[in-house]
Motif scaffolding. Structure first.
Motif, PDB file in Angstrom:
ATOM      1  N   VAL A  86     118.755  36.728 -18.547  1.00  0.00           N
ATOM      2  CA  VAL A  86     118.601  35.363 -17.884  1.00  0.00           C
ATOM      3  C   VAL A  86     118.375  34.267 -18.822  1.00  0.00           C
ATOM      4  N   GLU A  87     119.051  33.305 -18.514  1.00  0.00           N
ATOM      5  CA  GLU A  87     118.467  31.871 -19.278  1.00  0.00           C
ATOM      6  C   GLU A  87     117.566  31.269 -18.842  1.00  0.00           C
ATOM      7  N   LEU A  88     116.314  31.295 -19.727  1.00  0.00           N
ATOM      8  CA  LEU A  88     115.187  30.553 -19.394  1.00  0.00           C
ATOM      9  C   LEU A  88     115.063  29.189 -19.777  1.00  0.00           C
ATOM     10  N   ILE A  89     115.075  28.160 -18.857  1.00  0.00           N
ATOM     11  CA  ILE A  89     115.028  26.534 -19.378  1.00  0.00           C
ATOM     12  C   ILE A  89     113.642  26.140 -19.256  1.00  0.00           C
ATOM     13  N   PRO A  90     113.112  25.904 -20.166  1.00  0.00           N
ATOM     14  CA  PRO A  90     111.779  25.110 -20.349  1.00  0.00           C
ATOM     15  C   PRO A  90     111.953  23.465 -19.483  1.00  0.00           C
ATOM     16  N   LEU A  91     110.915  23.287 -18.669  1.00  0.00           N
ATOM     17  CA  LEU A  91     111.199  22.050 -18.166  1.00  0.00           C
ATOM     18  C   LEU A  91     110.074  20.958 -18.602  1.00  0.00           C
ATOM     19  N   HIS A  92     110.857  20.017 -19.056  1.00  0.00           N
ATOM     20  CA  HIS A  92     109.906  18.999 -19.572  1.00  0.00           C
ATOM     21  C   HIS A  92     110.405  17.516 -18.618  1.00  0.00           C
ATOM     22  N   PRO A  93     109.502  17.166 -17.931  1.00  0.00           N
ATOM     23  CA  PRO A  93     108.142  17.640 -17.846  1.00  0.00           C
ATOM     24  C   PRO A  93     108.197  18.808 -16.869  1.00  0.00           C
ATOM     25  N   ALA A  94     107.077  19.484 -17.013  1.00  0.00           N
ATOM     26  CA  ALA A  94     106.626  20.412 -16.165  1.00  0.00           C
ATOM     27  C   ALA A  94     106.745  19.913 -14.673  1.00  0.00           C
ATOM     28  N   HIS A 108     103.092  17.271 -19.004  1.00  0.00           N
ATOM     29  CA  HIS A 108     103.794  18.122 -20.026  1.00  0.00           C
ATOM     30  C   HIS A 108     102.845  19.126 -20.289  1.00  0.00           C
ATOM     31  N   THR A 109     103.506  20.315 -20.826  1.00  0.00           N
ATOM     32  CA  THR A 109     102.707  21.316 -21.149  1.00  0.00           C
ATOM     33  C   THR A 109     102.448  21.280 -22.737  1.00  0.00           C
ATOM     34  N   GLY A 110     103.179  20.708 -23.452  1.00  0.00           N
ATOM     35  CA  GLY A 110     102.743  20.429 -24.900  1.00  0.00           C
ATOM     36  C   GLY A 110     101.627  19.379 -25.059  1.00  0.00           C
ATOM     37  N   ALA A 111     100.704  19.938 -25.898  1.00  0.00           N
ATOM     38  CA  ALA A 111      99.385  19.350 -25.911  1.00  0.00           C
ATOM     39  C   ALA A 111      99.612  17.775 -26.320  1.00  0.00           C
ATOM     40  N   GLU A 112     100.298  17.521 -27.422  1.00  0.00           N
ATOM     41  CA  GLU A 112     100.480  15.997 -27.794  1.00  0.00           C
ATOM     42  C   GLU A 112     101.415  15.176 -27.011  1.00  0.00           C
ATOM     43  N   ALA A 113     102.254  15.716 -26.369  1.00  0.00           N
ATOM     44  CA  ALA A 113     103.085  14.857 -25.315  1.00  0.00           C
ATOM     45  C   ALA A 113     102.177  14.687 -24.255  1.00  0.00           C
ATOM     46  N   MET A 114     101.327  15.443 -23.622  1.00  0.00           N
ATOM     47  CA  MET A 114     100.526  15.226 -22.447  1.00  0.00           C
ATOM     48  C   MET A 114      99.406  14.414 -22.780  1.00  0.00           C
ATOM     49  N   GLU A 115      98.578  14.476 -24.083  1.00  0.00           N
ATOM     50  CA  GLU A 115      97.776  13.283 -24.548  1.00  0.00           C
ATOM     51  C   GLU A 115      98.140  12.131 -24.509  1.00  0.00           C
ATOM     52  N   ALA A 116      99.556  11.930 -25.152  1.00  0.00           N
ATOM     53  CA  ALA A 116     100.199  10.542 -25.297  1.00  0.00           C
ATOM     54  C   ALA A 116     100.291   9.899 -23.891  1.00  0.00           C
ATOM     55  N   GLU A 117     100.804  10.878 -22.940  1.00  0.00           N
ATOM     56  CA  GLU A 117     101.167  10.399 -21.546  1.00  0.00           C
ATOM     57  C   GLU A 117      99.900   9.942 -20.588  1.00  0.00           C
ATOM     58  N   ILE A 118      98.548  10.654 -20.902  1.00  0.00           N
ATOM     59  CA  ILE A 118      97.414  10.362 -20.451  1.00  0.00           C
ATOM     60  C   ILE A 118      97.001   9.079 -20.970  1.00  0.00           C
ATOM     61  N   GLU A 119      97.087   8.859 -22.262  1.00  0.00           N
ATOM     62  CA  GLU A 119      96.493   7.597 -22.600  1.00  0.00           C
ATOM     63  C   GLU A 119      97.386   6.476 -21.943  1.00  0.00           C
ATOM     64  N   ARG A 120      98.838   6.484 -21.841  1.00  0.00           N
ATOM     65  CA  ARG A 120      99.418   5.557 -21.231  1.00  0.00           C
ATOM     66  C   ARG A 120      99.119   5.456 -19.679  1.00  0.00           C
ATOM     67  N   PHE A 121      98.889   6.431 -19.194  1.00  0.00           N
ATOM     68  CA  PHE A 121      98.505   6.434 -17.625  1.00  0.00           C
ATOM     69  C   PHE A 121      97.237   5.914 -17.632  1.00  0.00           C
ATOM     70  N   ALA A 122      96.287   6.613 -18.243  1.00  0.00           N
ATOM     71  CA  ALA A 122      94.876   5.953 -18.074  1.00  0.00           C
ATOM     72  C   ALA A 122      94.372   5.404 -19.274  1.00  0.00           C
ATOM     73  N   ASP A 123      93.467   6.031 -20.211  1.00  0.00           N
ATOM     74  CA  ASP A 123      93.170   5.318 -21.526  1.00  0.00           C
ATOM     75  C   ASP A 123      92.774   6.655 -22.541  1.00  0.00           C
ATOM     76  N   ALA A 124      92.440   6.019 -23.705  1.00  0.00           N
ATOM     77  CA  ALA A 124      92.095   7.216 -24.766  1.00  0.00           C
ATOM     78  C   ALA A 124      91.033   7.945 -24.172  1.00  0.00           C
ATOM     79  N   GLY A 125      89.945   7.288 -23.740  1.00  0.00           N
ATOM     80  CA  GLY A 125      88.814   8.312 -23.217  1.00  0.00           C
ATOM     81  C   GLY A 125      89.321   9.557 -22.391  1.00  0.00           C
ATOM     82  N   GLU A 126      90.246   9.299 -21.392  1.00  0.00           N
ATOM     83  CA  GLU A 126      90.742  10.439 -20.659  1.00  0.00           C
ATOM     84  C   GLU A 126      91.537  11.130 -21.303  1.00  0.00           C
ATOM     85  N   ALA A 127      92.406  10.786 -22.280  1.00  0.00           N
ATOM     86  CA  ALA A 127      93.169  11.656 -23.163  1.00  0.00           C
ATOM     87  C   ALA A 127      92.089  12.494 -24.331  1.00  0.00           C
ATOM     88  N   ALA A 128      91.248  12.016 -24.444  1.00  0.00           N
ATOM     89  CA  ALA A 128      90.213  12.700 -25.060  1.00  0.00           C
ATOM     90  C   ALA A 128      89.527  13.640 -24.256  1.00  0.00           C
TER      91      ALA A 128
END
Length: 513
Positions: A86-94, A108-128
């Protein structure tokens, strides 16, 4: 060494060709057992079934595949490979999460991508805070997997391992919502990492923090989609079992078990009588206990998870705001869980899961058409409307869901539907699921680990249970593990994957007709 069935176990009959039964079959085959699988439906899959209408191919069960390596363990037991079949296709975003205030975030399940998305969505404090949360989720998973999830229990004393101390130190016995709140203050983000408690049947405010392990699976380990739909996984498992020598018998409902004293000697179906040395039962607990002729005594009645109404819709259009998986949250949150688990009312301000598998595999629908799977959690029939009430309620509730989706931006969804199938607690109950829920026993503390209904049943010495009602619990990864753990009860050892060979390898038994 796990406690094993006494006596001969050369020929094992597995009742049910769902994910648990097929996992058990593959692990048993890998351990040298002769295996017959009996399934009432014409296809494998069980809850992970397939419905074809007008060229649309609907997955009737789970839509989220996480931790595929657990499925691959079953294939590896017979020298096979899930990824070869079976071909398994990773979903981005999950997931994509959309909120009542109009905001949205891609998960996102990738740490860097999710961190950047949370900073965009909320702020750097939430990303931390997310970075700290992710680290905690990873440590929580490591503390639980070996001794609490991938484990057979014969006594609560088996909990007394160093991992129990680690789990306690990580706050696993606190409350999920409060623990997530230590890392994230944005209420919307807290929902993204705690809604998974609903899979366990407990509101986040009351669920053990240990159940954040489900959020680990969803938001860290990766989310995949099998080309051909989720049903491709059980189909591949059945094919691998057949190639390894299993006798697969579809379209046969089990009517009774023949016994001699405390041993099951044969499984009787609508077509055959199949002598056996042991049996693995994967139907929901009430059906399994009925076949066995008795149910174990428990100090408290089993409490069941909420159910769900699912609308399978084949449409002539789609909507650009939808990802493969979209979580559409209502404004209400705690009240929603009260309605689902306490008062038994339908959600007054629903949160919905919308899955659009044709976003990843367009071949599942006719050219230019789309699949939409809309899941609305609802009370089970123990506390909410019963099966008879759903007869009149179902069409009205379908219309109310579609109206809600129209208001949330899915303009014209009602008129876009060409093929549809509505599944309510009445249908789940007709399929044999207790309390009209496909999610079985809730994961309260009294129904978790060694306190969950055991996979060994007193009074029958050569029968084992598997599936979401027993160890370790609800969800695709855990159900696959339940099959592995059931096989270990038969063989007396935890199966270890052998070296893999080509899926086309020759077997001494050949492939049954």
């Amino acid at each position: 060494m796990t406690k094993a069935l006494p006596g001969r176990t050369d020929h094992v009959v597995v009742v049910g060709a769902g994910l648990a039964g097929l996992s058990a079959a593959l692990h048993l085959l890998g351990a040298g057992r002769r295996v017959t699988v009996v399934e009432r439906d014409p296809l494998p899959g069980g809850r992970a079934g397939r419905l074809v209408r007008g060229g649309y191919r609907f997955d009737t069960g789970p839509t989220v595949l996480t931790m595929p390596d657990l499925a691959d363990e079953a294939f590896a037991a017979v020298g096979d490979s899930l990824r070869e079949r079976v071909e398994l296709i990773p979903l981005h975003p999950a997931y994509r999460a959309r909120f009542a205030d109009g905001s949205g975030i891609d998960v996102h399940t990738g740490a860097e991508a999710m961190e950047a998305e949370i900073e965009r969505f909320a702020d750097a404090g939430e990303a931390a805070g997310y970075r700290r949360l992710r680290d905690w989720l990873e440590r929580l998973y490591r503390a639980q997997m070996r001794h609490f999830i991938d484990a057979n229990f014969d006594s609560p004393f088996q909990l007394l391992t160093p991992d129990l101390a680690r789990l306690a130190a990580l706050g696993g016995f606190g409350r999920l919502d409060a623990r997530i709140g230590r890392y994230l203050s944005d209420e919307r983000l807290r929902r993204v990492f705690s809604f998974q408690a609903l899979y366990a049947g407990v509101p986040p405010a009351r669920a053990l923090a240990a159940y954040a392990v489900i959020a680990y699976m969803d938001t860290v380990a990766g989310v995949y989609f099998p080309r051909g739909g989720m049903h491709a996984v059980p189909q591949a498992m059945a094919d691998a079992a057949a190639d390894a020598g299993a006798d697969l018998r579809f379209g046969q409902d089990v009517t009774r078990l023949e016994r001699s004293g405390d041993r099951v000697t044969a499984v009787v179906t609508t077509k055959d009588r199949i002598p056996c040395d042991a049996v693995v039962l994967t139907p929901d607990l009430p059906v399994a206990y009925r076949l066995l002729g008795h149910a174990p005594r428990r100090p408290l009645r089993i409490r069941h998870s909420p159910s769900a109404v699912v609308l399978h819709a084949g449409t002539d259009r789609t909507w650009p705001g939808l990802a493969h998986h979209t979580l559409s949250f209502g404004a209400a949150w705690s009240r929603t869980f009260d309605e689902l688990t306490r008062t038994g009312e339908l959600m007054s301000d629903p949160s919905l899961l919308i899955t659009r598998p044709t976003a990843t595999d367009p071949s599942l629908a006719p050219p230019g058409r789309h699949l939409h799977y809309i899941l609305a959690p609802c009370p089970n029939t123990d506390i909410g409307p019963d099966a008879a009430e759903w007869g009149d309620l179902a069409p009205r509730y379908r219309d109310s869901i579609l109206k809600e989706l129209e208001q949330r931006g899915l303009d014209g969804i009602g008129s876009a539907i060409e093929e549809q199938c509505l599944v309510t607690p009445a249908e789940w109950q007709a399929q044999g699921h207790a309390a009209g829920t496909p999610f079985s026993a809730a994961h309260t503390f009294a129904q978790t680990g060694p306190f969950r209904p055991r996979n060994l049943v007193r009074g029958t010495e050569n029968a084992v249970l598997a599936g979401c009602g027993t160890t370790p619990g609800v969800g695709v990864p855990t159900v696959l593990l339940s099959g592995k753990l059931a096989a270990a009860r038969v063989t007396g050892r935890t199966t270890r994957p052998p070296a893999r060979t080509s899926r086309a390898r020759a077997t001494s038994e050949g492939t049954p007709s």
